[in-house]
Scaffold this motif. Sequence first.
Motif, PDB file in Angstrom:
ATOM      1  N   ARG A  68       0.847  -1.187   0.000  1.00 21.02           N
ATOM      2  CA  ARG A  68       0.000   0.000   0.000  1.00 21.02           C
ATOM      3  C   ARG A  68       0.886   1.241   0.000  1.00 21.02           C
ATOM      4  O   ARG A  68       1.752   1.391   0.866  1.00 21.02           O
ATOM      5  CB  ARG A  68      -0.906   0.020   1.242  1.00 21.02           C
ATOM      6  CG  ARG A  68      -2.059  -0.938   1.153  1.00 21.02           C
ATOM      7  CD  ARG A  68      -2.905  -0.897   2.416  1.00 21.02           C
ATOM      8  NE  ARG A  68      -4.000  -1.852   2.272  1.00 21.02           N
ATOM      9  CZ  ARG A  68      -5.239  -1.509   1.917  1.00 21.02           C
ATOM     10  NH1 ARG A  68      -5.537  -0.241   1.705  1.00 21.02           N
ATOM     11  NH2 ARG A  68      -6.167  -2.433   1.791  1.00 21.02           N
ATOM     12  N   ASP A  69       0.654   2.120  -0.948  1.00 17.78           N
ATOM     13  CA  ASP A  69       1.439   3.344  -1.052  1.00 17.78           C
ATOM     14  C   ASP A  69       0.826   4.402  -0.133  1.00 17.78           C
ATOM     15  O   ASP A  69       0.012   5.221  -0.546  1.00 17.78           O
ATOM     16  CB  ASP A  69       1.466   3.826  -2.505  1.00 17.78           C
ATOM     17  CG  ASP A  69       2.430   4.978  -2.708  1.00 17.78           C
ATOM     18  OD1 ASP A  69       3.126   5.343  -1.742  1.00 17.78           O
ATOM     19  OD2 ASP A  69       2.482   5.514  -3.831  1.00 17.78           O
ATOM     20  N   ILE A  70       1.199   4.340   1.145  1.00 16.32           N
ATOM     21  CA  ILE A  70       0.650   5.244   2.148  1.00 16.32           C
ATOM     22  C   ILE A  70       1.798   5.858   2.936  1.00 16.32           C
ATOM     23  O   ILE A  70       2.857   5.244   3.107  1.00 16.32           O
ATOM     24  CB  ILE A  70      -0.322   4.512   3.098  1.00 16.32           C
ATOM     25  CG1 ILE A  70       0.347   3.261   3.691  1.00 16.32           C
ATOM     26  CG2 ILE A  70      -1.611   4.140   2.376  1.00 16.32           C
ATOM     27  CD1 ILE A  70      -0.516   2.505   4.682  1.00 16.32           C
ATOM     28  N   PRO A  71       1.613   7.073   3.447  1.00 16.19           N
ATOM     29  CA  PRO A  71       2.704   7.735   4.179  1.00 16.19           C
ATOM     30  C   PRO A  71       2.845   7.207   5.604  1.00 16.19           C
ATOM     31  O   PRO A  71       1.877   6.756   6.216  1.00 16.19           O
ATOM     32  CB  PRO A  71       2.279   9.206   4.179  1.00 16.19           C
ATOM     33  CG  PRO A  71       0.784   9.156   4.110  1.00 16.19           C
ATOM     34  CD  PRO A  71       0.448   7.960   3.263  1.00 16.19           C
ATOM     35  N   TYR A  72       4.059   7.288   6.113  1.00 15.18           N
ATOM     36  CA  TYR A  72       4.340   7.010   7.512  1.00 15.18           C
ATOM     37  C   TYR A  72       4.149   8.331   8.260  1.00 15.18           C
ATOM     38  O   TYR A  72       5.036   9.187   8.282  1.00 15.18           O
ATOM     39  CB  TYR A  72       5.762   6.495   7.690  1.00 15.18           C
ATOM     40  CG  TYR A  72       5.958   5.041   7.334  1.00 15.18           C
ATOM     41  CD1 TYR A  72       6.486   4.139   8.247  1.00 15.18           C
ATOM     42  CD2 TYR A  72       5.618   4.545   6.065  1.00 15.18           C
ATOM     43  CE1 TYR A  72       6.687   2.802   7.930  1.00 15.18           C
ATOM     44  CE2 TYR A  72       5.802   3.216   5.736  1.00 15.18           C
ATOM     45  CZ  TYR A  72       6.338   2.348   6.667  1.00 15.18           C
ATOM     46  OH  TYR A  72       6.523   1.026   6.338  1.00 15.18           O
ATOM     47  N   VAL A  73       2.980   8.510   8.870  1.00 11.42           N
ATOM     48  CA  VAL A  73       2.694   9.770   9.556  1.00 11.42           C
ATOM     49  C   VAL A  73       3.202   9.759  10.992  1.00 11.42           C
ATOM     50  O   VAL A  73       3.340  10.809  11.622  1.00 11.42           O
ATOM     51  CB  VAL A  73       1.180  10.082   9.530  1.00 11.42           C
ATOM     52  CG1 VAL A  73       0.708  10.286   8.104  1.00 11.42           C
ATOM     53  CG2 VAL A  73       0.379   8.969  10.196  1.00 11.42           C
ATOM     54  N   GLY A  74       3.482   8.580  11.528  1.00 12.24           N
ATOM     55  CA  GLY A  74       4.073   8.453  12.859  1.00 12.24           C
ATOM     56  C   GLY A  74       5.540   8.093  12.743  1.00 12.24           C
ATOM     57  O   GLY A  74       5.994   7.553  11.729  1.00 12.24           O
ATOM     58  N   SER A  75       6.312   8.388  13.770  1.00 12.67           N
ATOM     59  CA  SER A  75       7.743   8.094  13.736  1.00 12.67           C
ATOM     60  C   SER A  75       8.250   7.866  15.154  1.00 12.67           C
ATOM     61  O   SER A  75       7.565   8.159  16.137  1.00 12.67           O
ATOM     62  CB  SER A  75       8.510   9.239  13.078  1.00 12.67           C
ATOM     63  OG  SER A  75       8.343  10.442  13.821  1.00 12.67           O
ATOM     64  N   PHE A  76       9.464   7.351  15.241  1.00  6.45           N
ATOM     65  CA  PHE A  76      10.095   7.115  16.534  1.00  6.45           C
ATOM     66  C   PHE A  76      11.593   7.333  16.391  1.00  6.45           C
ATOM     67  O   PHE A  76      12.220   6.811  15.458  1.00  6.45           O
ATOM     68  CB  PHE A  76       9.824   5.686  17.013  1.00  6.45           C
ATOM     69  CG  PHE A  76      10.589   5.310  18.267  1.00  6.45           C
ATOM     70  CD1 PHE A  76      10.092   5.629  19.514  1.00  6.45           C
ATOM     71  CD2 PHE A  76      11.800   4.646  18.180  1.00  6.45           C
ATOM     72  CE1 PHE A  76      10.789   5.292  20.676  1.00  6.45           C
ATOM     73  CE2 PHE A  76      12.504   4.297  19.329  1.00  6.45           C
ATOM     74  CZ  PHE A  76      11.993   4.620  20.569  1.00  6.45           C
ATOM     75  N   HIS A  77      12.175   8.111  17.281  1.00  7.67           N
ATOM     76  CA  HIS A  77      13.621   8.320  17.292  1.00  7.67           C
ATOM     77  C   HIS A  77      14.090   8.432  18.729  1.00  7.67           C
ATOM     78  O   HIS A  77      13.414   9.030  19.574  1.00  7.67           O
ATOM     79  CB  HIS A  77      13.997   9.604  16.529  1.00  7.67           C
ATOM     80  CG  HIS A  77      13.659   9.557  15.080  1.00  7.67           C
ATOM     81  ND1 HIS A  77      14.323   8.766  14.175  1.00  7.67           N
ATOM     82  CD2 HIS A  77      12.697  10.214  14.372  1.00  7.67           C
ATOM     83  CE1 HIS A  77      13.807   8.929  12.979  1.00  7.67           C
ATOM     84  NE2 HIS A  77      12.806   9.795  13.063  1.00  7.67           N
ATOM     85  N   CYS A  78      15.262   7.852  18.990  1.00  2.00           N
ATOM     86  CA  CYS A  78      15.857   7.955  20.319  1.00  2.00           C
ATOM     87  C   CYS A  78      17.373   7.948  20.168  1.00  2.00           C
ATOM     88  O   CYS A  78      17.902   7.947  19.058  1.00  2.00           O
ATOM     89  CB  CYS A  78      15.372   6.811  21.222  1.00  2.00           C
ATOM     90  SG  CYS A  78      16.044   5.193  20.798  1.00  2.00           S
ATOM     91  N   SER A  79      18.089   7.905  21.276  1.00  2.00           N
ATOM     92  CA  SER A  79      19.554   7.947  21.229  1.00  2.00           C
ATOM     93  C   SER A  79      20.171   6.618  20.827  1.00  2.00           C
ATOM     94  O   SER A  79      21.372   6.551  20.554  1.00  2.00           O
ATOM     95  CB  SER A  79      20.094   8.371  22.606  1.00  2.00           C
ATOM     96  OG  SER A  79      19.663   7.446  23.604  1.00  2.00           O
ATOM     97  N   ASP A  80      19.364   5.553  20.776  1.00  2.00           N
ATOM     98  CA  ASP A  80      19.863   4.217  20.437  1.00  2.00           C
ATOM     99  C   ASP A  80      19.409   3.870  19.013  1.00  2.00           C
ATOM    100  O   ASP A  80      18.220   3.621  18.783  1.00  2.00           O
ATOM    101  CB  ASP A  80      19.322   3.193  21.441  1.00  2.00           C
ATOM    102  CG  ASP A  80      19.949   1.814  21.304  1.00  2.00           C
ATOM    103  OD1 ASP A  80      20.355   1.459  20.170  1.00  2.00           O
ATOM    104  OD2 ASP A  80      20.023   1.089  22.304  1.00  2.00           O
ATOM    105  N   THR A  81      20.320   3.841  18.069  1.00  2.41           N
ATOM    106  CA  THR A  81      19.955   3.566  16.672  1.00  2.41           C
ATOM    107  C   THR A  81      19.410   2.161  16.495  1.00  2.41           C
ATOM    108  O   THR A  81      18.633   1.914  15.569  1.00  2.41           O
ATOM    109  CB  THR A  81      21.170   3.766  15.748  1.00  2.41           C
ATOM    110  OG1 THR A  81      22.251   2.919  16.184  1.00  2.41           O
ATOM    111  CG2 THR A  81      21.632   5.216  15.764  1.00  2.41           C
TER     112      THR A  81
END
Length: 278
Positions: A179-192
Motif C-alpha cells: 500500500r502506497d501510504i505515508p508514515y505519519v508516525g515516527s520514533f527516534h531515540c539515542s539508540d539507533t
Amino acid sequence: MAVLQASAQTLPPVFGNETARTDELTRKYITPKRMVWKQGNVSGHEVLMKEGTGQPDMAGLPSATLQNGDNDTTSILLDYGRELHGGLKLVIGSANAASSRVRIRFGESVGECCADSDGGQNRIGYTSNDHATRDDVYLIPRYGQIEIGNTGFRFVRIDLLEPGRKIQLKEATAILRYRDIPYVGSFHCSDTRLDSIWMTGAYTVHLNMQEYLWDGIKRDRAVWLGDMHPEVQTIMSVFGQNDVVPRSLDLAVSQYPLPRWLNGISSYSLWYLIIHHD
C-alpha cells in the motif's frame, strides 16, 4: 461518429458494462543488491544489479549467462536487501531452447533458499510450501518474460535444471506489492538499534496491509482478530486511519455469522470488541 471517452471506462470498451475489482495496491520492481552465491558456469551477473527496462530484446544487450554442462546444475542466489511481499520477474534475452526449466526458491534467509520442501510432511530440516508456494519448478520462455510467486522473501535462488541448457538472463527483479501510504508516525531515540527495531515492526505491519489485514505475508495470510489487535495499534500510531481495518473486521463477521465465535475462538470475539473500542 461517437467518440469513446476512455477516461470514463472502468474497463476497455470491449468488456461493455462489465465491472471488475480494482487492485488498490502498488507494484514496484526492486533490483537485487548482490549475488550471495553461485554454482556452475555463471558470467555477467553484475547486469542483474542494474535497473532494466522490463522488456526482452533480440539486440544482444548485456545479460547474465547461466549455462549447464552435461552433468551439472548452474545456480545463483540473489539478495534484495529487504524483506518483501510479492514475487519475481524474470526477463530472458535469449536461450538455446524455446523454453527452459528452472527451479525457483524464495527465502527469508539464505538457509531457507537452499533447503528442500518438506512435501507436506512437516519434516525437520525442510521448508514448507504451505500457505504460500516458495519452492517450485517453472518453464521460462526464450526472448520473453515471466512473473513467478507470491510470498514473503528477501532472497531468491534460481537453478537451471536441464543438461546443456543456456539462458541469457537480462533481469531478475523482485516485485514489491504494498500500500502506497505515508508514515505519519515516527520514533527516534539515542539508540539507533531501537530506531531500527521500531522501523522493522512498522514495516512488517505495512507489508501485512494487503487487500485485507493479514497476520503474516507468508503464513497464515488470513484475518485473525487476536493477531489484528497489536497490528491495529501499530496502524493507528504509524499510518493513521486506514480502510483495511474496518474492511477486515467486516470480513471476519461475514465469515463467522452468529452464533459462531469469530475465527471459531471465543477470545477472538472479545478482541473484535476491543479493536472497535480502540
